[in-house]
Design a protein around this motif. Structure first.
Motif, mmCIF file in Angstrom:
data_model
loop_
_atom_site.group_PDB
_atom_site.id
_atom_site.type_symbol
_atom_site.label_atom_id
_atom_site.label_comp_id
_atom_site.label_asym_id
_atom_site.label_seq_id
_atom_site.Cartn_x
_atom_site.Cartn_y
_atom_site.Cartn_z
ATOM 1 N N ASN A 45 7.996 4.392 53.680
ATOM 2 C CA ASN A 45 9.373 4.961 53.897
ATOM 3 C C ASN A 45 10.283 4.302 52.495
ATOM 4 O O ASN A 45 11.494 5.569 52.139
ATOM 5 C CB ASN A 45 10.067 4.375 55.089
ATOM 6 N N THR A 48 9.612 6.973 49.391
ATOM 7 C CA THR A 48 9.878 8.260 49.877
ATOM 8 C C THR A 48 11.416 8.618 49.812
ATOM 9 O O THR A 48 11.900 9.568 50.041
ATOM 10 C CB THR A 48 9.256 9.042 50.983
ATOM 11 N N TYR A 50 13.302 7.452 52.259
ATOM 12 C CA TYR A 50 13.654 7.408 53.603
ATOM 13 C C TYR A 50 14.574 6.307 53.962
ATOM 14 O O TYR A 50 15.696 6.245 54.489
ATOM 15 C CB TYR A 50 12.588 7.748 54.391
ATOM 16 N N ILE A 51 14.068 5.053 53.391
ATOM 17 C CA ILE A 51 15.020 3.951 53.636
ATOM 18 C C ILE A 51 15.264 3.279 52.422
ATOM 19 O O ILE A 51 14.333 3.595 51.375
ATOM 20 C CB ILE A 51 14.618 2.914 54.735
#
Lengths: 322, 242
Positions: A45, A48, A50-51
């Protein structure tokens, strides 16, 4: 190419990812291996975007995911643990939406058709996603990651929910994609990582415990000087006989069925092969060797050793569950 | 942004939400219209049975307070629950692009609802010559008010994974913002009263129902819409850093 340097992620006091670094080169498939809750998905994550990470950097083809997220994200195809599908759309609508979302420049229809053929979902192209089986949903998720032909593929447990045939197909596909993409794939299925990956990173409790090729991992951890032998003969005497062989480091009785039959684990000094001598001495006394094997560690055992450490026997003894 | 807008807009009509919103909006606006304008005498004091639509547009405010939460409740909460936010947040789109795309989709469905008032106005025009300037002023007021409410609703939906909680939060907030002037009546401090009245949606909107266009009111509603979209972006941003 993916470079991860000193990456950390804290959730409150919990360190989900703790100062990890690794690199995946172009055309390399990197397997991310670890037990549940080890920090695999968190790392993915972060990679990418996302976080965000608490500390450290993640570079996608040299672009920092935090500094220049839009440019970095263009290079990534991501299949999360749970495929991010809009259930009320058809496969065609969904992939077309992702195509627009990624601002893809390739010719729409042929590109999407190609992807569908690649992951074998062309027969459900016009069906609503919520009516598909888990395996198909997983493959639509994979198709979504492939839209736009990104350089870097990050796949979080890509074969979950597939039947054995599909697993083999998807693995073959990933291997093929790995030739001209950088692929990171996570799994807790060891044979999968063994079958697909060029390089393995083992992670446990947020820390990297091993980072190497599969062969090297086995080589470093496997003690080639360890053999186990089953002998039909008086145990105590046999132990003395074995101990007297030159170059023996230690002899342990690992299991004892009767006084006349037991199994030994023998460790010898480096570079000494004691098997011939062992055979000679045992047969001289008219005892029998029923089994003789070098202890070869499988990836599974390496994994257990790395992640559970010294506790392997304890794990085995609980109700026979391994 | 365009991709998100298109998907959201279509999804309002592949799920029941869009139909429920439009259906109720048309039904309630129809009842409102019948009571205030056609049967007018008993309900409206200023416009009894005439082409006067002031009362009609005033009541629409209350209808909107109830219906806009339905329109916006699943905007971001559903994405989070179904984990589809992962495909949005890991694609090369900015957070503001995501929020604005979703806002515009909800706003377009809302405009489809508001369009019904034009039909009513045309019906009125069959009997008398309506004041078109006033009517378009009213519609403009409705659109501005709606933009502010939708933005608040989207903000509410970014706070939770649960659609019901999201709807309740936005219902409470929009209701509160609309009725601030009522509350201010109970507070005997002049300055607080003035502030509350200035913030009140009803006070700001009421001018439009009389056909007054006041630029400051328009700026106010646009500011609220932009502010809450900004807050929504901050919520999404904060979630990444949590």
């Amino acid at each position: 190419m993916i470079e991860v340097k000193n990456l950390s992620k804290h959730f409150g006091d919990k360190k989900a990812v703790d100062d990890i670094s690794f690199t995946a080169e172009d055309g390399e498939i990197l397997g991310f291996l670890g037990p549940n809750g080890a920090g695999k998905s968190t790392t993915m994550n972060i990679l990418t975007g996302y976080i965000s990470s608490t500390d450290g950097v993640a570079l996608i083809d040299g672009v920092d995911i935090l500094e220049n997220p839009i440019k970095a994200k263009q290079k990534i195809g991501y299949l999360p643990e749970q495929p991010p599908l809009y259930m009320d759309m058809t496969v065609k609508e969904y992939l077309s939406f992702v195509y627009d979302l990624k601002k893809c420049k390739l010719p729409r229809n042929t590109h999407l058709k190609d992807i569908c053929q690649l992951v074998k979902i062309d027969n459900v192209y016009n069906r609503v996603i919520k009516n598909l089986s888990k395996g198909y949903k997983q493959r639509v998720g994979l198709a979504q990651a492939l839209v736009g032909n990104p350089n870097v593929l990050i796949l979080d447990e890509p074969t979950v929910g597939l039947d054995p045939n599909q697993i083999i197909e998807i693995r073959t596909l990933i291997k093929r994609l790995g030739k001209n993409h950088t692929v990171i794939l996570s799994s807790h299925i060891l044979s999968e990582v063994q079958a697909v990956c060029d390089k393995i990173v083992v992670i446990n409790q947020g820390k990297i415990v091993a980072d190497d090729t599969e062969e090297n991992l086995s080589k470093n951890l496997v003690n080639n000087n360890k053999i186990s032998v089953k002998i039909d003969g008086p145990c105590d005497e046999a132990e003395k006989v074995i101990s007297s062989i030159a170059g023996i480091k230690s002899v342990d009785i690992t299991s004892k069925e009767t006084d006349e039959f037991c199994e030994f684990s023998i460790e010898s000094e480096e570079g000494v092969d004691i098997r011939r001598e062992l055979f000679k001495r045992i047969s001289e006394r008219n005892w029998y060797i029923l089994e003789l094997k070098t202890s070869n560690m499988s990836l599974e055992e390496i994994f257990l050793k790395l992640t559970v450490g010294e506790n392997i026997p304890a794990v085995k003894s609980y109700g026979g569950v391994k | 942004m365009k991709a998100i807008f298109r998907r959201e807009f279509v999804s309002y009509f592949t799920t029941p939400i869009g139909y429920i919103f439009l259906g109720f909006f048309f039904a309630l606006a129809g009842i409102d219209y019948s009571v205030t304008s056609i049967a007018g005498g008993s309900a409206g004091s200023s416009g009894s049975g005439t082409a006067e639509l002031t009362q009609f547009f005033l009541w629409l405010l209350i209808i909107l307070v109830i219906l806009i939460p339905i329109l916006t409740m699943r905007t971001l909460s559903e994405d989070k629950r179904q984990k589809t936010d992962q495909v949005l947040l890991t694609s090369p789109v900015s957070l503001s692009g995501i929020v604005v795309g979703k806002f515009l989709a909800a706003f377009c469905v809302y405009m489809m609802g508001v369009a019904i008032t034009l039909v009513f106005s045309v019906v009125v025009s069959a009997f008398t010559k309506p004041d078109w300037v006033t009517i378009f002023g009213n519609i403009l007021g409705l659109l501005l008010l709606g933009a502010a409410c939708i933005s608040i609703g989207i903000f509410a939906s970014s706070l939770t994974e649960n659609q019901v909680i999201s709807a309740v939060i936005s219902l409470a907030s929009i209701g509160l913002m609309s009725l601030l002037s009522v509350i201010s009546g109970f507070i005997p401090i002049k300055i607080v009263q003035t502030i509350l009245n200035k913030l009140c949606f009803l006070e700001r909107y009421i001018g439009y129902t009389y056909g007054q266009f006041d630029l400051s009111n328009a700026v106010y509603f646009i500011s609220v819409a932009v502010l809450f979209m900004f807050f929504t972006v901050r919520v999404l941003e904060k979630r990444r850093w949590a």
